[in-house]
Write a protein that holds these residues in place. Sequence first.
Motif, PDB file in Angstrom:
ATOM      1  N   UNK A 187       0.795  -1.226   0.000  1.00 39.81           N
ATOM      2  CA  UNK A 187       0.000   0.000   0.000  1.00 39.81           C
ATOM      3  C   UNK A 187       0.824   1.270   0.000  1.00 39.81           C
ATOM      4  N   UNK A 188       2.000   1.230   0.614  1.00 36.87           N
ATOM      5  CA  UNK A 188       2.814   2.428   0.706  1.00 36.87           C
ATOM      6  C   UNK A 188       3.267   2.949  -0.642  1.00 36.87           C
ATOM      7  N   UNK A 189       3.693   2.041  -1.524  1.00 36.14           N
ATOM      8  CA  UNK A 189       4.197   2.457  -2.832  1.00 36.14           C
ATOM      9  C   UNK A 189       3.113   3.141  -3.660  1.00 36.14           C
ATOM     10  N   UNK A 190       1.890   2.652  -3.541  1.00 31.43           N
ATOM     11  CA  UNK A 190       0.798   3.267  -4.292  1.00 31.43           C
ATOM     12  C   UNK A 190       0.486   4.668  -3.814  1.00 31.43           C
ATOM     13  N   UNK A 191       0.550   4.881  -2.484  1.00 30.42           N
ATOM     14  CA  UNK A 191       0.232   6.196  -1.936  1.00 30.42           C
ATOM     15  C   UNK A 191       1.286   7.241  -2.292  1.00 30.42           C
ATOM     16  N   UNK A 192       2.525   6.811  -2.386  1.00 30.86           N
ATOM     17  CA  UNK A 192       3.613   7.760  -2.597  1.00 30.86           C
ATOM     18  C   UNK A 192       3.888   8.022  -4.083  1.00 30.86           C
ATOM     19  N   UNK A 193       3.253   7.238  -4.939  1.00 31.99           N
ATOM     20  CA  UNK A 193       3.584   7.267  -6.371  1.00 31.99           C
ATOM     21  C   UNK A 193       3.432   8.651  -6.997  1.00 31.99           C
ATOM     22  N   UNK A 194       2.437   9.423  -6.544  1.00 31.54           N
ATOM     23  CA  UNK A 194       2.179  10.717  -7.184  1.00 31.54           C
ATOM     24  C   UNK A 194       3.357  11.689  -7.053  1.00 31.54           C
ATOM     25  N   UNK A 195       4.203  11.467  -6.031  1.00 32.69           N
ATOM     26  CA  UNK A 195       5.315  12.394  -5.808  1.00 32.69           C
ATOM     27  C   UNK A 195       6.628  11.907  -6.423  1.00 32.69           C
ATOM     28  N   UNK A 196       6.622  10.677  -6.943  1.00 36.41           N
ATOM     29  CA  UNK A 196       7.885  10.067  -7.344  1.00 36.41           C
ATOM     30  C   UNK A 196       8.256  10.380  -8.794  1.00 36.41           C
ATOM     31  N   UNK A 197       8.431  11.665  -9.079  1.00 39.99           N
ATOM     32  CA  UNK A 197       8.999  12.035 -10.374  1.00 39.99           C
ATOM     33  C   UNK A 197      10.146  13.013 -10.136  1.00 39.99           C
ATOM     34  N   UNK A 198      11.067  13.079 -11.075  1.00 40.77           N
ATOM     35  CA  UNK A 198      12.308  13.816 -10.851  1.00 40.77           C
ATOM     36  C   UNK A 198      12.096  15.306 -10.631  1.00 40.77           C
ATOM     37  N   UNK A 199      11.068  15.887 -11.256  1.00 42.18           N
ATOM     38  CA  UNK A 199      10.821  17.310 -11.067  1.00 42.18           C
ATOM     39  C   UNK A 199      10.490  17.614  -9.604  1.00 42.18           C
ATOM     40  N   UNK A 200       9.551  16.854  -9.057  1.00 39.65           N
ATOM     41  CA  UNK A 200       9.157  17.070  -7.659  1.00 39.65           C
ATOM     42  C   UNK A 200      10.308  16.745  -6.721  1.00 39.65           C
ATOM     43  N   UNK A 201      10.949  15.597  -6.933  1.00 40.13           N
ATOM     44  CA  UNK A 201      12.037  15.196  -6.049  1.00 40.13           C
ATOM     45  C   UNK A 201      13.194  16.195  -6.096  1.00 40.13           C
ATOM     46  N   UNK A 202      13.436  16.768  -7.274  1.00 41.46           N
ATOM     47  CA  UNK A 202      14.487  17.774  -7.390  1.00 41.46           C
ATOM     48  C   UNK A 202      14.152  19.033  -6.619  1.00 41.46           C
ATOM     49  N   UNK A 203      12.894  19.461  -6.714  1.00 39.60           N
ATOM     50  CA  UNK A 203      12.455  20.649  -5.964  1.00 39.60           C
ATOM     51  C   UNK A 203      12.573  20.416  -4.452  1.00 39.60           C
ATOM     52  N   UNK A 204      12.217  19.217  -4.031  1.00 33.80           N
ATOM     53  CA  UNK A 204      12.300  18.901  -2.602  1.00 33.80           C
ATOM     54  C   UNK A 204      13.748  18.999  -2.118  1.00 33.80           C
ATOM     55  N   UNK A 205      14.692  18.566  -2.942  1.00 34.58           N
ATOM     56  CA  UNK A 205      16.097  18.663  -2.550  1.00 34.58           C
ATOM     57  C   UNK A 205      16.521  20.113  -2.320  1.00 34.58           C
ATOM     58  N   UNK A 206      15.831  21.052  -2.984  1.00 35.47           N
ATOM     59  CA  UNK A 206      16.146  22.470  -2.813  1.00 35.47           C
ATOM     60  C   UNK A 206      15.735  22.995  -1.431  1.00 35.47           C
TER      61      UNK A 206
END
Length: 336
Positions: free
Chosen positions: A234-253
């Motif tokens: 269930x965890x992977x399905x819930x988190x899937x919407x955020x798992x793209x490089x654009x979002x993850x890159x912004x989060x690193x900022x």
Amino acid sequence: MKHRYLGNSGLKISEITYGNWLTHGSQVENKVADACVREALELGITTFDTADVYANTAAEKVLGKALKGQRREGLEILTKVYWPTGPRGHNDCGLSRKHIMESINGSLKRLRTDYVDVYQAHRYDVETPLWETMTALADVVKQGKALYIGVSEWTADQIREGHRLATEMGVQLISSQPQYSMLWRVIEGEVIPTCEQLGVSQIVWSPIAQGVLSGKYAPGAPLPEGSRATDKHGGAGMIARWMNDDILGRVQDLKPIASDLGLTMAQLAVAWVLHHPNVAAAIVGASRPGQMTENVKASGVTLTDDVLARIDEALGDVVVRDPGKTYEGMPKGRPC
């Protein structure tokens, strides 16, 4: 640990609330769950949020066992009703009088308590008249099985009408439990202004966006072993919407912002939701005790306007703000 009033009531809850959604009864062993609860109590957390649907009632059982022996008057226990439980029969879900009355009795037994502090409608039931739902919830309160009522992921209009009926019936609807984080701000446009008018507080879930705002997921990097993104239950399905490089890159900022404040990125994320005056508490889960120790450090953190502006600049247009997402995510019929 700081405590805040919940809605227009005299009830105080810990601003960091322990939630056992994707952990107890499923992701972690019971001994680890017990250790996480003990750590939460040691840290001053007094509020525990669960639901009958979590791990198909197993999460309530684990929490009830973990809290055994604690002074009941010193705790605030919250649970919910709506989603299917048990064998998923034709009346095993929704907000009918039958399901509510049967569900509260089951929850109390599993939680080993005579009452819950807040009983929450986990979603809006489009197939049951709202009057029936609110009458049943009011009766739960009048029977002493709950002290207050709340809702989760209801639209502003639904909250307003539910609050009106609750008031007519002489009970207090004091809380709304929506998803809210730096990345998911859909409640800001309609739900929060409505709740501020009505004297209803937010108890928000997923303030760290299922772990994405902790910064542990880097663009193009392998997923950390044992992380929620690798959980096939269930965890992977819930988190899937955020798992793209654009979002993850912004989060690193966000890293330098957290570093300047002496905070981890997860602590910054929790402090951000707690900054809003209509938020009474942030629900935080844990798969190991150390996570609670770290996240609790967000309690009492003050964020300046300059810090808030830096966060907005870092995240840019990946933030979801559309208030229509609350209605869009609603079940359009009973899931059983």
